[in-house]
Design a protein around this motif. Sequence first.
Motif, short mmCIF file in Angstrom:
data_model
loop_
_atom_site.label_atom_id
_atom_site.label_comp_id
_atom_site.label_asym_id
_atom_site.label_seq_id
_atom_site.Cartn_x
_atom_site.Cartn_y
_atom_site.Cartn_z
N VAL A 86 11.06 12.79 -75.40
CA VAL A 86 11.54 11.46 -75.20
C VAL A 86 9.88 11.09 -75.47
O VAL A 86 10.11 9.77 -76.21
CB VAL A 86 11.24 11.53 -73.64
CG1 VAL A 86 11.57 10.21 -73.12
CG2 VAL A 86 12.74 12.16 -72.54
N PHE A 87 9.62 11.10 -75.77
CA PHE A 87 7.55 10.70 -76.13
C PHE A 87 7.47 10.56 -77.77
O PHE A 87 6.58 9.83 -78.61
CB PHE A 87 6.46 11.11 -75.78
CG PHE A 87 6.48 11.22 -74.15
CD1 PHE A 87 6.07 9.87 -74.18
CD2 PHE A 87 6.59 12.48 -73.88
CE1 PHE A 87 5.96 10.09 -72.21
CE2 PHE A 87 6.40 12.20 -72.28
CZ PHE A 87 6.50 11.09 -71.51
N SER A 92 14.00 9.51 -81.61
CA SER A 92 13.99 8.49 -80.96
C SER A 92 14.60 7.50 -81.89
O SER A 92 15.29 7.02 -81.57
CB SER A 92 12.66 7.06 -80.24
OG SER A 92 12.60 6.71 -81.08
N ASP A 93 14.18 7.81 -83.23
CA ASP A 93 15.11 7.01 -84.20
C ASP A 93 16.02 7.73 -85.04
O ASP A 93 16.85 7.05 -85.46
CB ASP A 93 13.90 7.16 -85.44
CG ASP A 93 12.28 6.01 -85.23
OD1 ASP A 93 12.56 5.30 -84.32
OD2 ASP A 93 11.55 5.99 -85.89
N THR A 94 16.60 8.90 -84.23
CA THR A 94 17.90 9.57 -84.58
C THR A 94 18.62 10.33 -83.65
O THR A 94 19.24 10.60 -83.98
CB THR A 94 16.66 10.89 -85.22
OG1 THR A 94 16.30 12.15 -84.45
CG2 THR A 94 16.40 10.51 -86.86
#
Length: 97
Positions: A86-87, A92-94
């Motif tokens: 999550v961090f 988060s970009d993929t």
Amino acid sequence: MEDNLKGVEKPPVLPYKKKPFQAPRTPYLIDICAINAAGFHYNLMRPENELFSTSLYEIDRIIESRQEVEDREPQVPDAYREFEDVFSKEASDTLPP
């Protein structure tokens, strides 16, 4: 003259017109003023004022060090290791659409 003989027409050259100076729409706010030696000494005696000197080199190094800290991955506490993805910026970009 050669262009005239060949029949090539050039557009007329207009004289250069200098644009008048226009002041910025919002003036820069700078909190600085010139003071004499007595005023400088008086201001040094006040506890809320601090005398320092710096250089552009020092400011650039501080900015670079702050950017390096921002570029690093955040440190995740042990209690949240299971949520480490999550961090992660890469995770988060993929994300799937």
